[in-house]
Design an enzyme around this catalytic site. Structure first.
Site, PDB file in Angstrom:
ATOM      1  N   GLY A  59      32.145  12.462  -4.940  1.00 20.52           N
ATOM      2  CA  GLY A  59      31.573  12.623  -6.269  1.00 20.52           C
ATOM      3  C   GLY A  59      30.614  13.793  -6.388  1.00 20.52           C
ATOM      4  CB  ALA A  60      27.726  14.657  -6.706  1.00 17.05           C
ATOM      5  CG  MET A  61      26.192  17.293  -0.644  1.00 11.49           C
ATOM      6  SD  MET A  61      26.072  15.793   0.385  1.00 11.49           S
ATOM      7  CE  MET A  61      24.523  16.115   1.210  1.00 11.49           C
ATOM      8  CG  ASN A 111      24.074  20.260  -0.942  1.00 12.47           C
ATOM      9  OD1 ASN A 111      24.406  19.771   0.110  1.00 12.47           O
ATOM     10  ND2 ASN A 111      24.924  20.486  -1.941  1.00 12.47           N
ATOM     11  CD  GLU A 154      24.776  12.848  -5.437  1.00  5.94           C
ATOM     12  OE1 GLU A 154      24.173  13.101  -4.375  1.00  5.94           O
ATOM     13  OE2 GLU A 154      25.715  12.026  -5.487  1.00  5.94           O
ATOM     14  CG  HIS A 164      20.587  11.059  -2.289  1.00  6.70           C
ATOM     15  ND1 HIS A 164      20.328  10.051  -1.387  1.00  6.70           N
ATOM     16  CD2 HIS A 164      21.918  10.974  -2.567  1.00  6.70           C
ATOM     17  CE1 HIS A 164      21.457   9.389  -1.138  1.00  6.70           C
ATOM     18  NE2 HIS A 164      22.429   9.918  -1.846  1.00  6.70           N
ATOM     19  CD  GLU A 189      24.423   8.085   0.424  1.00  3.72           C
ATOM     20  OE1 GLU A 189      24.287   7.743  -0.766  1.00  3.72           O
ATOM     21  OE2 GLU A 189      24.423   9.281   0.780  1.00  3.72           O
TER      22      GLU A 189
HETATM   23  N1  B3K Z   1      25.723  11.999   0.311  1.00  3.07           N
HETATM   24  C1  B3K Z   1      26.959  12.357  -0.322  1.00  3.07           C
HETATM   25  C2  B3K Z   1      28.161  11.856   0.389  1.00  3.07           C
HETATM   26  C3  B3K Z   1      28.633  12.750   1.460  1.00  3.07           C
HETATM   27  C4  B3K Z   1      29.953  12.288   1.990  1.00  3.07           C
HETATM   28  C5  B3K Z   1      30.360  13.078   3.145  1.00  3.07           C
HETATM   29  N2  B3K Z   1      31.658  12.711   3.658  1.00  3.07           N
HETATM   30  C6  B3K Z   1      27.003  11.904  -1.738  1.00  3.07           C
HETATM   31  C7  B3K Z   1      26.114  10.787  -2.095  1.00  3.07           C
HETATM   32  O1  B3K Z   1      26.227   9.684  -1.635  1.00  3.07           O
HETATM   33  O2  B3K Z   1      25.230  11.003  -2.856  1.00  3.07           O
HETATM   34 ZN    ZN Z   2      24.302   9.093  -2.066  1.00  6.95          ZN
END
Ligand code: B3K
Ligand code: ZN
Length: 904
Positions: A276-278, A280, A313, A316, A335
């Site tokens: 879905g998204a990341m 970073n 996101e 996070h 998560e």
């Molecule tokens: N942290 C990323 C997921 C990364 C998956 C890598 N295979 C998205 C999230 O849970 O927000």
């Molecule tokens: Zn996540």
């Protein structure tokens, strides 16, 4: 199958890093056939590791060509290091340094990578014309040699050099500090991220992107620039994401006291993305499906997903980035907690009860199935072969339930104290789920010792509850028992600490006072029982008459609850319970019970006779719905739509001992048809009442109204009459929003009326012609066709694989066609010819060479083979064995296939 791939990583083997990286300087020279990456890493031996004499420096690295390595500016000769497929090793680093490794040294590498050929969508790759990255979990090692583990945290400075015309926008984490132009048409930008971070949070984007901009003032008065970058054609689809972002930023300040910490927050939309998204740091990269939205092209569900993922996101930034994971076994630390946070945010933005109903439905259908299958693992796993396979519903959804249970046990106020303590104590650290629980425990004073089993034991606990009223003593006794079935590697389970939120209802639906002897709380009408024993009793006093218990309110624990309630009691709860979730749950239990009874009779060759109480109950809800729509008490409508929705085939399958695919489908169709026939007039009235001339808004009221309207239309389309077909086609052609268009299209395609076929075909053709330039809309078009329950769908899916709009390298396309068919079309996928299984296996094998993560994910429905009858078991197993027999399987696919075949 290759045994060489079967390396398992164990939590018990965790060791703190021997070397640390304090500062990471990167230079990327992006070109059309290759990218040159030059790294300068300021490193030192880890002083926190007592007696650390580590002298072998091993850096992770894959799929790259090493040009040169130097240490403190001196190029190393080939005999001073070793390189293999997965690493760069300097065996005796002390010997190459003038001073002790503790004093620090600078390691520099120059490498060449080929993003253009990277189809795994991990590391640096190209999507359309843009460069982008995905580093979590272990993608950074495809960019440069590094200590690719989350407990190595460094400050990053990144310079990107690229052709200015093709790549006018160059982005990385943090703040842009310098930029310039070169003589050859290239330009460069240097970004600096002031926060130490693990490399999985690194990001780089280069492309011809346009952006929308906004600003946000944090609670302490800091001004933050917000930018969403997309391809120019998508600029008109960013407003919802921007609004969602601002709402999320405000919410995190208000609910968790968490403020944003950089001067700029960026989101980039990318079409080729594995998930879905990341999150970073400062530069979130999103799948276009989770950021773009406008009424004409986007359904209500997708609007809500955008809001939830943008928030997830963003959240996070604290739960994941400022406080990160020590190792990947701790994945749920960020998560599970972040899913819990985004669920509460969505609940606050829309209808709280409906959000809970949706989440629980998903959990009970998909996560419970995962936990009962060969990939079952604890929220904090003990081992894995490929970490990418552990981004699971257990880590995310069950992980969120575990956090929710902590809140149930410690109370809301203590929960906030606990999260404050956690963030303050661990800011800038890489920590464990144990650190999280300890913070909650210390802040609340509540003992969570036994509760910790939720992190270490897999499987879904089963709870039986029976009630007994003792009239002479005026007591009501609840007898509870809990157990948990064996799961791979865990034959025996210890009892869980289960928070059971409950109340007792008197004959008039009134909430009774809950007096437990020896406890000081009085006057409580709802409470959380601490269930900790395998068998336990609670005796309530001063109960004037036999009550109806309302148990597991709000789904206070992720368990399978069996309460000895009869159908009359369920109907009573449906209308009287003060807990909205339990009203809905009672309606589901009633429908499930009736359908299971019909299925049993059907399986024995008997007739399907529906208990009329189900119809009576639906009639009552419909009356409310009609009255409600007339009085426009709109918030309730979303709940009414939920109350009128029958349990899905997937949920009925999950509950079944052995899954009778066709029987379940037949019974559910039969019940839905019967309800439609019996309540045709009410559904027609409701459909009319839910029409609206107001402009589309993706708010709770609008979403609720449309869901009730389209649910009514779905029932009407079951009637053997031509009129609903016309109404439906008219909605398809006339609606100005995708929610109504999509609903009508699905109904046309799935209609069993003979006249429908031609209309459906026309609708599909018109739809494609109109939306062929909107990739995300075309995905929906694939899904509608892939999930059609009519015969011949597999042939249609195969034909669509050849369609101009299909691209097996694009995960969204794969999910919307192959994934939708194998997960969302039980009757066709499980066809006894076995062709559905064979089709899936072929796609998995093809994809494994391109994108192992996506290939492994597609295996899910085949992993469930033991749940079906003998014939299907044999067919499914044969496909798994065929995959297993392939040489050179990825670690991703190898792990899932081998576990599916071995665990019993
Ligand atoms: N942290 C990323 C997921 C990364 C998956 C890598 N295979 C998205 C999230 O849970 O927000
Ligand atoms: Zn996540």
């Amino acid at each position: 199958m290759r045994d060489a791939q079967a390396t398992t990583i164990y939590l018990k083997d965790y060791q703190v890093p021997t070397f640390l990286i304090d500062r990471t300087q990167l230079r990327f020279e992006l070109e059309e056939t290759q990218t040159r990456v030059i790294s300068r890493l300021s490193m030192r031996r880890n002083p926190d590791l007592i007696g650390n004499t580590g002298n072998t420096l091993r850096l992770d690295g894959q799929d790259m060509t090493l040009v040169s390595v130097s240490l403190n500016g001196q190029a190393l000769s080939a005999e001073q290091y070793q390189v293999d497929d997965e690493s760069l090793v300097i065996a005796n680093i002390s010997a190459l340094l003038d001073q002790s490794p503790e004093q620090g040294f600078e390691l520099s590498c120059e490498t060449l990578i080929k993003p253009q050929e990277n189809t795994s969508l991990e590391g640096l790759y190209k999507s359309h014309t843009m460069f982008c990255t995905q580093c979590e979990a272990e993608g950074f090692r495809k960019i440069t040699y590094y200590l690719d583990r989350p407990d190595v945290m460094a400050m990053f400075e990144t310079t990107i050099v690229a052709d200015k015309r093709r790549y006018p926008v160059l982005l990385s984490n943090g703040n842009a500090i310098k930029q310039g132009e070169l003589d050859d048409g290239r330009h460069w930008v240097t970004w600096e991220d002031p926060f130490r971070k693990p490399c999985y949070l690194f990001a780089l984007v280069a492309g011809d992107l346009k952006s929308i901009e906004d600003r946000f003032t944090t609670q302490s008065g800091r001004d933050v620039m917000l930018r969403i970058f997309v391809e120019e054609k998508d600029l008109d689809k960013c407003d919802h994401a921007m609004q969602s972002l601002k709402n999320a930023m405000r919410w995190d300040e208000q609910v968790y006291g968490r403020e944003y910490d950089l001067d700029i927050f960026m989101i980039v939309a990318v079409d080729d993305f594995n998930m879905g998204a990341m999150e970073n740091k400062g530069l979130n990269i999103f799948n276009t499906s989770c950021v773009l939205a406008k009424p004409e092209t986007t359904t209500d569900t997708a609007f809500q997903r955008v809001e939830a993922v943008v928030a997830h996101e963003y959240f996070h930034n604290w739960s994941g980035n400022r406080v990160t994971c020590r190792d990947w076994f701790q994945l749920s630390l960020k998560e599970g907690f972040t899913v819990f946070r985004d669920a509460e945010f969505s609940a606050d933005m829309g209808s709280r009860t409906v959000k809970r109903v949706e989440d629980v439905t998903f959990l009970r259908t998909a996560q419970f199935a995962e936990d009962a299958g060969p990939m079952s693992h604890p929220v904090r796993p003990d081992s894995y072969m490929e970490i990418s396979n552990f981004y699971t519903l257990t880590i995310y959804e069950k992980g969120a339930e575990v956090v929710r249970m902590i809140r149930e046990l410690v109370g809301e106020e203590n929960f906030r104290k606990g999260s404050d303590l956690y963030f303050e104590r661990h800011d800038g650290q890489a920590v464990t789920t144990e650190d999280f629980v300890r913070a909650m425990e210390e802040a609340s004073g509540v003992d969570l010792q036994q509760f910790r089993r939720w992190y270490t034991q897999s499987g879904t606990p089963v709870m039986h509850v029976s009630g007994h009223y003792n009239e002479p003593a005026q007591t009501y006794e609840l007898s509870l028992s809990q157990s948990c079935p064996p799961t791979p590697g865990q034959p025996h389970k210890e009892p869980f600490h289960i928070p059971l939120r409950m109340g007792l209802l008197g004959a008039g639906g009134n909430e009774l006072e809950l007096n437990l002897p020896g406890e000081k709380h009085s006057g409580l009408t709802e409470r959380v029982l601490n269930v900790t024993e395998p068998v336990q009793r609670f005796v309530f006093h001063n109960i004037p008459a036999a009550p109806v218990p309302s148990l597991l309110r709000g789904f206070s624990a992720p368990v399978k609850l069996h309460a000895d309630l009869d159908r009359d009691q369920l109907m009573f709860l449906m209308t009287r319970d003060s807990d909205g979730f339990n009203r809905w749950n009672a309606s589901q239990e009633l429908a499930v019970g009736v359908m299971q009874e019909m299925l049993a009779s059907h399986q024995q060759g008997g007739e399907m006779v529906m208990d009329s109480r189900l119809s009576v109950a639906v009639g009552e809800v419909l009356q409310h719905a009609v009255a409600d729509a007339q009085g426009a008490n709109e918030l309730d409508q979303a709940m009414l739509a939920q109350l009128l929705s029958l349990p899905s085939e997937a949920y009925l399958s999950e509950l079944a001992e052995e899954i009778d695919v066709d029987g379940i489908h037949a019974v559910r169709e039969h019940v839905a048809d019967a309800l439609a026939a019996e309540h045709a007039a009410a559904f027609a009235q409701l459909y009319q009442l839910c029409q609206s001339d107001e402009p589309y808004r993706a708010d709770a009221a609008g979403i609720a109204r449309r869901s009730l309207k389209n649910l009514s239309l779905a029932y009407l389309m079951r009637l053997p009459e031509p009129k609903p077909l016309d109404v439906c086609f008219e909605q398809f052609t006339g609606a100005g929003n995708m929610t109504d268009v999509d609903a009508a299209l699905r109904l046309l395609v799935n209609s069993r009326q003979p006249q429908a076929a031609a209309l459906a075909e026309k609708a599909l053709a018109d739809f494609y012609a109109k939306w062929r330039h909107e990739s995300l809309v075309v995905n929906q078009w694939f899904t509608v066709q892939a999930t059609a329950s009519r015969q011949g769908t597999l042939q249609q899916v195969k034909a669509l694989m050849e369609h101009e709009a299909f691209d097996i390298r694009n995960p969204n396309k794969v999910r919307s066609l192959i994934g939708a068919f194998s997960n969302g079309n039980p009757v066709n996928f499980h066809d006894l010819s076995g062709e559905g299984y064979q089709f899936l296996a072929e796609q998995i094998l093809q994809l494994d060479g391109l994108n192992p993560q996506i290939a492994a994910r597609l295996l899910t429905p085949l992993t469930r083979w033991r749940r079906y009858g003998a014939q299907r078991q044999k067919l499914m197993k044969a496909e798994l064995e065929r995959i297993a027999a392939q040489a050179d399987l990825s670690r991703d696919v190898y792990e899932v296939v081998s576990k599916s075949l071995s665990a019993s």
